[in-house]
Design a protein around this motif. Structure first.
Motif, mmCIF file in Angstrom:
data_model
loop_
_atom_site.group_PDB
_atom_site.id
_atom_site.type_symbol
_atom_site.label_atom_id
_atom_site.label_comp_id
_atom_site.label_asym_id
_atom_site.label_seq_id
_atom_site.Cartn_x
_atom_site.Cartn_y
_atom_site.Cartn_z
ATOM 1 N N GLY A 63 0.815 -1.210 0.000
ATOM 2 C CA GLY A 63 0.000 0.000 0.000
ATOM 3 C C GLY A 63 0.852 1.265 0.000
ATOM 4 O O GLY A 63 2.043 1.244 0.319
ATOM 5 N N ALA A 64 0.221 2.368 -0.359
ATOM 6 C CA ALA A 64 0.929 3.642 -0.390
ATOM 7 C C ALA A 64 1.052 4.198 1.034
ATOM 8 O O ALA A 64 0.292 3.836 1.922
ATOM 9 N N GLY A 65 2.021 5.058 1.227
ATOM 10 C CA GLY A 65 2.175 5.684 2.547
ATOM 11 C C GLY A 65 3.456 5.258 3.226
ATOM 12 O O GLY A 65 4.309 4.612 2.617
ATOM 13 N N THR A 117 10.122 2.762 -2.447
ATOM 14 C CA THR A 117 8.797 2.802 -1.812
ATOM 15 C C THR A 117 8.647 3.989 -0.875
ATOM 16 O O THR A 117 7.543 4.265 -0.407
ATOM 17 N N GLY A 118 9.745 4.676 -0.578
ATOM 18 C CA GLY A 118 9.681 5.768 0.387
ATOM 19 C C GLY A 118 9.442 5.263 1.802
ATOM 20 O O GLY A 118 8.890 5.975 2.644
ATOM 21 N N ALA A 119 9.843 4.008 2.074
ATOM 22 C CA ALA A 119 9.635 3.425 3.400
ATOM 23 C C ALA A 119 10.323 4.270 4.464
ATOM 24 O O ALA A 119 11.419 4.788 4.247
ATOM 25 N N THR A 120 9.663 4.418 5.599
ATOM 26 C CA THR A 120 10.251 5.205 6.679
ATOM 27 C C THR A 120 10.808 4.324 7.787
ATOM 28 O O THR A 120 11.466 4.814 8.690
ATOM 29 N N THR A 121 10.527 3.017 7.730
ATOM 30 C CA THR A 121 11.139 2.083 8.668
ATOM 31 C C THR A 121 11.688 0.889 7.890
ATOM 32 O O THR A 121 10.980 0.313 7.066
ATOM 33 N N VAL A 122 12.957 0.570 8.149
ATOM 34 C CA VAL A 122 13.561 -0.612 7.536
ATOM 35 C C VAL A 122 14.094 -1.463 8.677
ATOM 36 O O VAL A 122 14.904 -0.997 9.481
ATOM 37 N N ALA A 123 13.597 -2.685 8.784
ATOM 38 C CA ALA A 123 13.952 -3.532 9.920
ATOM 39 C C ALA A 123 14.498 -4.871 9.456
ATOM 40 O O ALA A 123 14.246 -5.309 8.331
ATOM 41 N N ARG A 151 -4.536 -7.431 5.367
ATOM 42 C CA ARG A 151 -3.267 -8.013 4.974
ATOM 43 C C ARG A 151 -2.119 -7.096 5.390
ATOM 44 O O ARG A 151 -2.288 -5.887 5.491
ATOM 45 N N LEU A 152 -0.958 -7.715 5.645
ATOM 46 C CA LEU A 152 0.219 -6.946 6.045
ATOM 47 C C LEU A 152 0.513 -5.829 5.054
ATOM 48 O O LEU A 152 0.899 -4.728 5.439
ATOM 49 N N ALA A 153 0.318 -6.124 3.766
ATOM 50 C CA ALA A 153 0.699 -5.176 2.717
ATOM 51 C C ALA A 153 -0.020 -3.840 2.849
ATOM 52 O O ALA A 153 0.500 -2.803 2.451
ATOM 53 N N THR A 154 -1.233 -3.866 3.424
ATOM 54 C CA THR A 154 -1.961 -2.605 3.548
ATOM 55 C C THR A 154 -2.016 -2.107 4.995
ATOM 56 O O THR A 154 -2.035 -0.909 5.234
ATOM 57 N N ALA A 155 -2.049 -3.033 5.959
ATOM 58 C CA ALA A 155 -2.136 -2.622 7.362
ATOM 59 C C ALA A 155 -1.341 -3.598 8.223
ATOM 60 O O ALA A 155 -1.888 -4.520 8.799
ATOM 61 N N GLY A 156 -0.042 -3.390 8.285
ATOM 62 C CA GLY A 156 0.817 -4.290 9.060
ATOM 63 C C GLY A 156 1.285 -3.635 10.342
ATOM 64 O O GLY A 156 0.477 -3.317 11.207
ATOM 65 N N VAL A 157 2.599 -3.401 10.452
ATOM 66 C CA VAL A 157 3.183 -2.795 11.645
ATOM 67 C C VAL A 157 2.529 -1.434 11.907
ATOM 68 O O VAL A 157 2.540 -0.556 11.051
ATOM 69 N N GLY A 180 -0.372 -0.486 11.685
ATOM 70 C CA GLY A 180 -1.349 -0.136 10.664
ATOM 71 C C GLY A 180 -0.745 0.379 9.370
ATOM 72 O O GLY A 180 -1.456 0.844 8.485
ATOM 73 N N ARG A 181 0.589 0.292 9.273
ATOM 74 C CA ARG A 181 1.248 0.816 8.060
ATOM 75 C C ARG A 181 1.460 -0.295 7.026
ATOM 76 O O ARG A 181 1.573 -1.463 7.385
ATOM 77 N N PRO A 182 1.550 0.085 5.738
ATOM 78 C CA PRO A 182 1.837 -0.919 4.703
ATOM 79 C C PRO A 182 3.167 -1.599 5.018
ATOM 80 O O PRO A 182 4.165 -0.916 5.261
ATOM 81 N N THR A 183 3.175 -2.923 5.035
ATOM 82 C CA THR A 183 4.360 -3.648 5.497
ATOM 83 C C THR A 183 4.738 -4.744 4.518
ATOM 84 O O THR A 183 3.888 -5.523 4.088
#
Lengths: 387, 82
Positions: A59-61, A101-107, A165-171, A173-176
């Motif tokens: 998901g976007a965001g 993806t502009g991800a703000t968390t990489v774990a 699904r994780l892809a839209t609402a994971g960690v 509630g963020r796309p994961t």
């Protein structure tokens, strides 16, 4: 060797660059997804979901990208070896995915040793985003994607019942995006234009040289076992081969010669030679699977120990038809009824036991065994390898 | 879940059971006796082939009222209508 997951002579950034070249800049998620599609990359954690589709579904965001090196499967060591020998390929993919993806968390979720190796590697270069390091404990169901996302979010490393699904609402509630570390490393090679990617295999059991082997797509079980020192294909056909680990399947001996016969699952090939009885090995695995339930979902928590006990009774001989019927009925009440894939994978393994080891089950019913002296105790060789 | 929605009309819904919450109290089994039975450990599962091996139990339009009650009355809030 360029294009191979374990191709660099050592784990340094310099060797990584001289082996694979620099990480190219890609224009978009779609460009990477198209390359993954063309190379036919699918998840290497066991589920084999097409990587391009997973990437496109994110998901976007403010996305969260998680490298999964938990490797809860006892017969698998390839993720640990990959992190040890090729940490920069995994970092490449995380860097690329974060940028696209502009991800703000990489774990990263992996055992301590792997995390140490990755942060050491990250300190050699300036392009890697800040990494959230989450040490995994090695529990069997800990590697399930929702458990990994839960752990990274600071909760228990347990599978989660997902309405979304994780892809839209994971960690939080963020796309994961949770991706196995070998899948990520393959991504880094594909982004450089490598075609169909090689795969890593953990080979264990009655083989002279157990360990992790890298092979081209389409490699057969027999070819892999020969690389691990099993001299004759005939030896393989006379024994039994478990492909895919404890959630995997016993394969028909003649299938061991077919191209790609080792590919289902997370690259686990466990060879049981004539020294051990595959049915007794399976009983041990069934008990291990029962003991590995997270205990959250009733049918898995109570059903898997029940299934293991019934399976053991079946293997001990006696009333085979009755034991078999009770086992099959109980298995049907377990599969598909959990928050994660553990009950399903466990039942699938037992189904393959019933199908592939039917002859041995009949032999046990007559008080015989393919390995006479093996009836009392069947040593299951896991991480320690074998004799 | 893998079971397709083909063959089911738009009015038909699914009762989703969260097995991490469910403790087998059985309120839903009483309310939806035609749809749910007990497995051998006391947990609800579909009585017909479609609802077995899954935690998504297909409902007919005439089940909807009882299903809504079950969602409301489940003591551990393990049910959802989808």
């Amino acid at each position: 060797m360029r294009g191979w997951l374990l191709g660099a002579p050592d784990a340094s950034f310099a060797s990584h660059l001289s082996t694979h070249g620099p990480l190219p800049a890609l224009a978009s998620v779609e460009e990477l997804a198209n390359m993954l599609d063309d190379a036919g990359v699918s998840g290497r954690g066991g589920a084999a979901f097409p990587s391009a589709r997973k990437l496109r579904s994110l998901g976007a965001g403010r996305a969260v990208i998680i490298a999964n090196g938990s490797e809860g499967e006892p017969l698998s060591t390839k993720d640990a070896v990959l992190l040890e020998r090729s940490p920069h390929l995994v970092l490449d993919a995380l860097t690329l995915l974060a940028a696209l993806t502009g991800a703000t968390t990489v774990a990263v979720r992996a055992p301590e040793a792997g995390l140490r190796r990755l942060s050491q590697a990250a300190s050699e270069r300036s392009d890697v985003p800040a990494l959230v390091l989450s040490p995994s404990g090695g529990g069997f169901v800990e590697g399930q994607a929702s458990a990994v996302a839960s752990a990274v979010a600071g909760r228990a490393a347990l599978p989660v019942w997902r309405k979304d699904r994780l892809a839209t609402a994971g960690v939080d509630g963020r796309p994961t995006l949770v991706s196995n570390v070998e899948t990520l490393a393959a991504m880094a090679l594909v982004a450089r234009g490598a075609g169909a990617s090689t795969r890593l295999y953990s080979i264990s059991g009655n083989v002279p040289v157990p360990g992790v082997y890298e092979a081209r797509p389409g490699t057969s079980v027999v070819e892999l076992l020969q690389r691990a020192g099993v001299a004759e294909p005939q030896t393989v056909v006379q024994g039994s081969v478990l492909v895919g680990g404890f959630h995997g399947q016993w394969i028909q001996p003649e299938r061991a010669l077919e191209p790609g016969s080792a590919e289902p699952g997370a690259g686990v090939v466990h060879f049981v030679g004539r020294e051990r009885c595959p049915l007794n090995v399976s009983v041990e695995i069934a008990h291990f699977l029962a003991g590995s339930s997270a205990g959250q979902c009733g049918p898995c928590r109570f059903g898997l120990p029940d299934v293991a006990a019934r399976f053991e009774a079946l293997a001990a001989g006696g009333w085979v038809q009755e034991a078999l019927q009770g086992l099959v009925d109980t298995m049907a009440q377990v599969a598909g009824r959990g928050a994660c894939a553990h009950p399903d994978g466990s039942v699938r393994f037992l189904e393959s036991c019933l199908a592939q080891l039917a002859g041995e089950i009949q032999r046990h019913a007559r008080g015989e065994c393919c390995v006479r002296q093996d009836r009392a105790a069947a040593p299951l060789s896991g991480r320690e390898g074998s004799r | 879940m893998s079971e397709g929605r083909s063959g089911r009309g738009p009015a038909e819904r699914t009762l989703s059971i969260d097995m991490t919450r469910c403790q087998g109290r059985g309120v839903c089994i009483e309310l939806l006796a035609g749809r749910l039975g007990r497995d051998q450990w006391g947990y609800p599962w579909g009585v017909d082939a479609q609802g077995r091996g899954s935690t998504e139990v297909p409902l007919a339009p005439e089940d909807l009222q009882e299903a809504r009650s079950a969602v409301k009355l489940c003591p551990v809030s393990a049910l959802r209508l989808r």
